[in-house]
Design an enzyme around this catalytic site. Structure first.
Site, short mmCIF file in Angstrom:
data_model
loop_
_atom_site.label_atom_id
_atom_site.label_comp_id
_atom_site.label_asym_id
_atom_site.label_seq_id
_atom_site.Cartn_x
_atom_site.Cartn_y
_atom_site.Cartn_z
CB ALA A 11 -0.93 -0.02 1.21
CB ALA A 14 3.85 1.05 -6.68
CG PHE A 114 15.96 16.32 -7.45
CD1 PHE A 114 15.51 17.25 -6.53
CD2 PHE A 114 16.02 14.98 -7.05
CE1 PHE A 114 15.15 16.87 -5.25
CE2 PHE A 114 15.65 14.60 -5.77
CZ PHE A 114 15.22 15.54 -4.86
CD GLN A 227 20.12 6.10 -6.36
OE1 GLN A 227 19.04 6.36 -5.86
NE2 GLN A 227 20.45 6.48 -7.58
CG HIS A 229 20.90 9.63 -1.38
ND1 HIS A 229 21.47 10.79 -0.92
CD2 HIS A 229 19.73 9.98 -1.97
CE1 HIS A 229 20.68 11.81 -1.22
NE2 HIS A 229 19.62 11.35 -1.87
CG LEU A 239 17.65 10.71 2.11
CD1 LEU A 239 18.75 10.07 1.30
CD2 LEU A 239 16.36 10.69 1.34
CD GLU A 242 19.64 14.21 -6.11
OE1 GLU A 242 20.08 13.08 -5.82
OE2 GLU A 242 19.21 14.50 -7.23
NE ARG A 273 19.59 10.58 -5.64
CZ ARG A 273 18.37 10.33 -5.22
NH1 ARG A 273 17.91 9.09 -5.19
NH2 ARG A 273 17.59 11.30 -4.82
CG HIS A 337 18.37 6.27 -1.37
ND1 HIS A 337 17.58 6.62 -0.31
CD2 HIS A 337 17.83 6.89 -2.46
CE1 HIS A 337 16.61 7.43 -0.72
NE2 HIS A 337 16.73 7.60 -2.02
CD GLU A 361 13.03 0.95 -3.67
OE1 GLU A 361 12.39 1.90 -3.16
OE2 GLU A 361 14.15 0.59 -3.27
NE ARG A 372 15.33 5.87 -7.26
CZ ARG A 372 15.14 6.92 -6.48
NH1 ARG A 372 14.65 8.05 -6.98
NH2 ARG A 372 15.45 6.87 -5.20
CB SER A 377 11.82 6.31 -7.09
OG SER A 377 11.09 5.27 -6.51
CG LEU A 378 8.32 9.92 -5.08
CD1 LEU A 378 7.90 11.25 -4.46
CD2 LEU A 378 7.91 8.77 -4.19
C1 LIG Z 1 14.10 8.24 2.87
C2 LIG Z 1 13.69 8.11 1.42
C3 LIG Z 1 13.44 9.24 0.66
C4 LIG Z 1 13.08 9.12 -0.69
N1 LIG Z 1 12.83 10.27 -1.41
C5 LIG Z 1 12.42 10.15 -2.69
C6 LIG Z 1 12.07 11.30 -3.45
O1 LIG Z 1 12.09 12.42 -2.97
N2 LIG Z 1 11.68 11.13 -4.73
C7 LIG Z 1 11.62 9.90 -5.32
O2 LIG Z 1 11.24 9.80 -6.49
N3 LIG Z 1 11.92 8.79 -4.61
C8 LIG Z 1 12.31 8.88 -3.31
N4 LIG Z 1 12.61 7.74 -2.60
C9 LIG Z 1 12.33 6.44 -3.20
C10 LIG Z 1 10.82 6.18 -3.18
O3 LIG Z 1 10.26 6.78 -2.05
C11 LIG Z 1 10.49 4.69 -3.15
O4 LIG Z 1 11.23 3.99 -4.12
C12 LIG Z 1 9.00 4.49 -3.42
O5 LIG Z 1 8.23 5.31 -2.58
C13 LIG Z 1 8.61 3.04 -3.25
O6 LIG Z 1 7.21 2.95 -3.34
P1 LIG Z 1 6.50 1.55 -3.44
O7 LIG Z 1 5.05 1.82 -3.56
O8 LIG Z 1 7.14 0.74 -4.52
O9 LIG Z 1 6.85 0.80 -2.07
P2 LIG Z 1 6.67 1.24 -0.53
O10 LIG Z 1 6.19 2.60 -0.36
O11 LIG Z 1 7.93 0.84 0.14
O12 LIG Z 1 5.51 0.28 -0.06
C14 LIG Z 1 5.67 -1.12 0.10
C15 LIG Z 1 4.39 -1.72 0.63
O13 LIG Z 1 4.49 -3.14 0.61
C16 LIG Z 1 3.99 -3.67 1.82
N5 LIG Z 1 4.63 -4.98 2.05
C17 LIG Z 1 5.94 -5.30 1.90
N6 LIG Z 1 6.13 -6.60 2.20
C18 LIG Z 1 4.92 -7.11 2.53
C19 LIG Z 1 4.47 -8.40 2.95
N7 LIG Z 1 5.30 -9.45 3.11
N8 LIG Z 1 3.14 -8.55 3.23
C20 LIG Z 1 2.29 -7.49 3.11
N9 LIG Z 1 2.66 -6.27 2.73
C21 LIG Z 1 3.96 -6.08 2.44
C22 LIG Z 1 4.34 -2.61 2.85
O14 LIG Z 1 3.51 -2.75 3.98
C23 LIG Z 1 4.07 -1.34 2.06
O15 LIG Z 1 2.70 -1.01 2.13
C24 LIG Z 1 12.97 7.84 -1.26
C25 LIG Z 1 13.19 6.72 -0.50
C26 LIG Z 1 13.58 6.84 0.82
C27 LIG Z 1 13.87 5.57 1.60
#
Ligand SMILES: Cc1cc2nc3c(=O)[nH]c(=O)nc-3n(C[C@H](O)[C@H](O)[C@H](O)COP(=O)(O)OP(=O)(O)OC[C@H]3O[C@@H](n4cnc5c(N)ncnc54)[C@H](O)[C@@H]3O)c2cc1C
Length: 557
Positions: A11, A14, A114, A227, A229, A239, A242, A273, A337, A361, A372, A377-378
């Site tokens: 949740a 993505a 950026f 990556q 950072h 973190l 950037e 990066r 990162h 991700e 990246r 990534s967002l």
């Molecule tokens: C500190 C930080 C700052 C960042 N800043 C930026 C930025 O400014 N701009 C940018 O583009 N990117 C940024 N990134 C990268 C970006 O935030 C992430 O790559 C992206 O948000 C990942 O989103 P996601 O939806 O793929 O996964 P996530 O947001 O990590 O969500 C994963 C989900 O999977 C669920 N899950 C995992 N395993 C299980 C399981 N076994 N059973 C049930 N549920 C599970 C979790 O509960 C969670 O809901 C940053 C990352 C970090 C760590």
């Protein structure tokens, strides 16, 4: 047993973007998350999200080229074109849903600079962009009627004759294990940051999704591309976005020298990066660091500007390093990162396993290739989350459930029973830490043949030790001891695929830098490394990089 048309694991941005798109397509959608949706790691994203808007004099092709160059020409250009073309609509859609982006003096959506980009095209909400977007999407999926299994932990994917037909999952609150059938499953379980120590990632980023998909027959791609950072806080590895360098921060060494002027005369602190992290590490290795760090200096921006645009990171530096960045430079170091690689998926999220999609991700559409760009990534989560949701809903309308019953949960029930009965004495925490530090040591900013071989031997010992983890808590309610042990299993699997891919790539490209093979080798290595599970071991194959309009050139910043 439960039934849904589309089940989404994760949740974060993505998963929720996929859920919204699938719900809007008119099918029955459920999302499962091991934490409350807004505690997903997307919440921690600070800096922003990229998009090239034509009315700003920007062009998606320029964004695509910056991304391709940033990827060190390993990104697939057809996928990058789609991401960059759809970026503007996606950002505007989020704005219309209620995300309050920062504005410029004329009242239009504002942008900041950026790294690795020739144009300011990063849209942002102060330095908590991820949080703003995540809350808006959560409201939207609740409004749209998607069901959320909150604090449920996915244990395995159910695969029948090569197709994915659902998942086995555990209610963390009660320990109850259930089978959920779905006509399409979207893996959106995020990254694996914690396979390395330290990492900027939340403790929950343990690579569950990559491991679950891999075990169910999907392939992983670009796993060697990890990556680092350039700006993570001394000690904790928290973190510092950037955005700080985007707003004008300098990097200084122990001689008060702004060293990036020498390494990247054009882009300076805002080179990509991988480049900046290597420069910092070189300064540190050559004796111009301070206690394993270099300094990030924002003082010249002035206190007012810092509190308006960088308030969160100022607080982080105060809380975790006891430094007020308005008054002193902050000690920072390169830190793990982001995982560029992941579950191999196409631009509609389809993996090699029918019925299983991947986005965010956890996935590798290969839009990031070898490195990246910040704020891409967002964008990746939203564009490919939406596309996966649309495609998965379409599949669900045209298929029926596989014949699966409650017995599908038997192997997981037996595995958990075995873990709880184990009377050996290894602690999951110690193994996790040993693995993380070994990964940093042998697969960090700089890599080398014999060191990687040593890392691989350490990993096989770690895998053996993990057989003897003692789960002290034997109860069913919020048994985090058991969950961490299960996560450790996922992490070790991810670590093995990273290590074997890195060892295999005999060149330097993007984040994969070998001191013994410092050059990029386009003749032999303009290709992805693809890993699949063969009898419990990583099996490597290759796939050519897709080139559309941009021929690889020497990369300079
Ligand atoms: C500190 C930080 C700052 C960042 N800043 C930026 C930025 O400014 N701009 C940018 O583009 N990117 C940024 N990134 C990268 C970006 O935030 C992430 O790559 C992206 O948000 C990942 O989103 P996601 O939806 O793929 O996964 P996530 O947001 O990590 O969500 C994963 C989900 O999977 C669920 N899950 C995992 N395993 C299980 C399981 N076994 N059973 C049930 N549920 C599970 C979790 O509960 C969670 O809901 C940053 C990352 C970090 C760590």
């Amino acid at each position: 047993m439960y039934d849904h048309d589309v089940l989404i694991i994760g949740a974060g941005l993505a998963g929720m973007r996929a859920a919204l798109a699938a719900t809007e397509a008119g099918v029955n959608v459920a999302v499962v998350s091991k934490v409350h949706p807004v505690r997903s790691h997307s919440n921690a994203a600070q800096g922003g999200i990229n998009a090239a808007l034509t009315d700003r004099g920007d062009d998606w092709r320029d964004h695509a080229y910056d991304t391709i160059k940033g990827s060190d020409f390993l990104g697939d250009q057809d996928a990058i074109e789609i991401m960059c073309r759809e970026a503007g609509d996606e950002v505007i859609a989020m704005e219309h849903m209620g995300a309050i982006f920062n504005r410029d003096e004329e009242g239009r959506l504002g942008t900041r600079n950026f790294g690795g980009q020739r144009q300011a095209r990063t849209f942002f909400v102060a330095d908590f962009t991820g949080q703003a977007l995540l809350h808006v999407l959560y409201e939207q999926i609740v409004k749209a009627g998607a069901l959320v299994y909150e604090e449920w932990f996915v244990l395995s994917l159910i695969e029948r004759d090569g197709e994915c037909g659902g998942v086995v999952m555990m209610d963390i609150r009660t320990g109850k294990i259930e089978v959920v059938r779905a006509k399409a499953v979207i893996m959106a379980a995020g990254g694996l940051g914690r396979v390395f120590e330290p990492s900027t990632n939340a403790m929950i980023c343990t690579g569950d999704g990559m491991s679950l998909a891999y075990k169910a027959g999907a392939s992983l791609m670009d796993m060697e591309m990890v990556q680092y950072h350039p700006t993570t806080l001394k000690g904790s590895g928290v973190l510092i976005s950037e955005a700080a360098r985007g707003e004008g921060a300098y990097l200084l060494n122990s001689e008060n020298d702004r060293f990036m002027l020498k390494y990247a005369p054009e882009f300076k602190e805002l080179a990509s990066r991988d480049v900046v992290s290597r420069c910092e590490q070189t300064e540190i290795n050559e004796g111009r660091g301070i206690d394993g760090c270099v300094l990030l200096d924002v003082r010249h921006l002035g206190e007012k500007y810092i509190s308006e645009r960088l308030s969160q990171i100022r607080e982080l530096a105060m809380d975790f390093a006891n430094v007020d960045m308005a008054k002193e430079p902050v000690p920072i170091m390169p830190g793990m990162h982001y995982q560029m690689g992941g579950v191999k998926a196409n631009v509609d999220g389809e993996t090699g396993v029918p019925g299983l999609y991947a986005a965010g991700e956890v996935a590798c559409v290969s839009v990031h290739g070898g490195n990246r760009l910040g704020a891409n990534s967002l964008l990746d989560t939203l564009v490919f989350g939406r596309r996966s949701g649309v495609h998965a809903a379409e599949r669900a309308k045209n298929t029926s459930h596989l014949s699966i019953d409650d017995s599908a949960a038997k192997p997981d029930r037996e595995n958990i029973e075995r873990l709880l009965l184990n009377d050996k004495n290894e602690s999951f925490g110690k193994i996790r830490f040993d693995m993380g530090t070994a990964m940093k040591e042998h697969f960090g900013v700089f890599r080398e043949n014999s060191s990687m071989a040593e890392g691989i031997s350490k990993l096989s010992l770690i895998k053996e030790r993990a057989q003897s983890v003692y789960v002290a808590d034997k109860t069913n309610t919020f048994n985090t001891n058991l969950l961490f042990t299960l996560e450790l299993g996922f992490m070790i699997e991810c670590a093995e695929t990273i290590a074997s891919s890195a060892f295999d790539r005999t060149e330097s490209r993007g984040a994969h830098t070998r001191t013994d093979m410092p050059d990029r080798d386009d003749e032999n290595w303009l290709k992805h490394i693809v890993v699949s599970d063969k009898d419990g071991k990583p099996n490597i194959s290759y796939q050519d990089v897709v080139i559309t309009d941009w021929t690889p050139t020497v990369r300079q910043y």
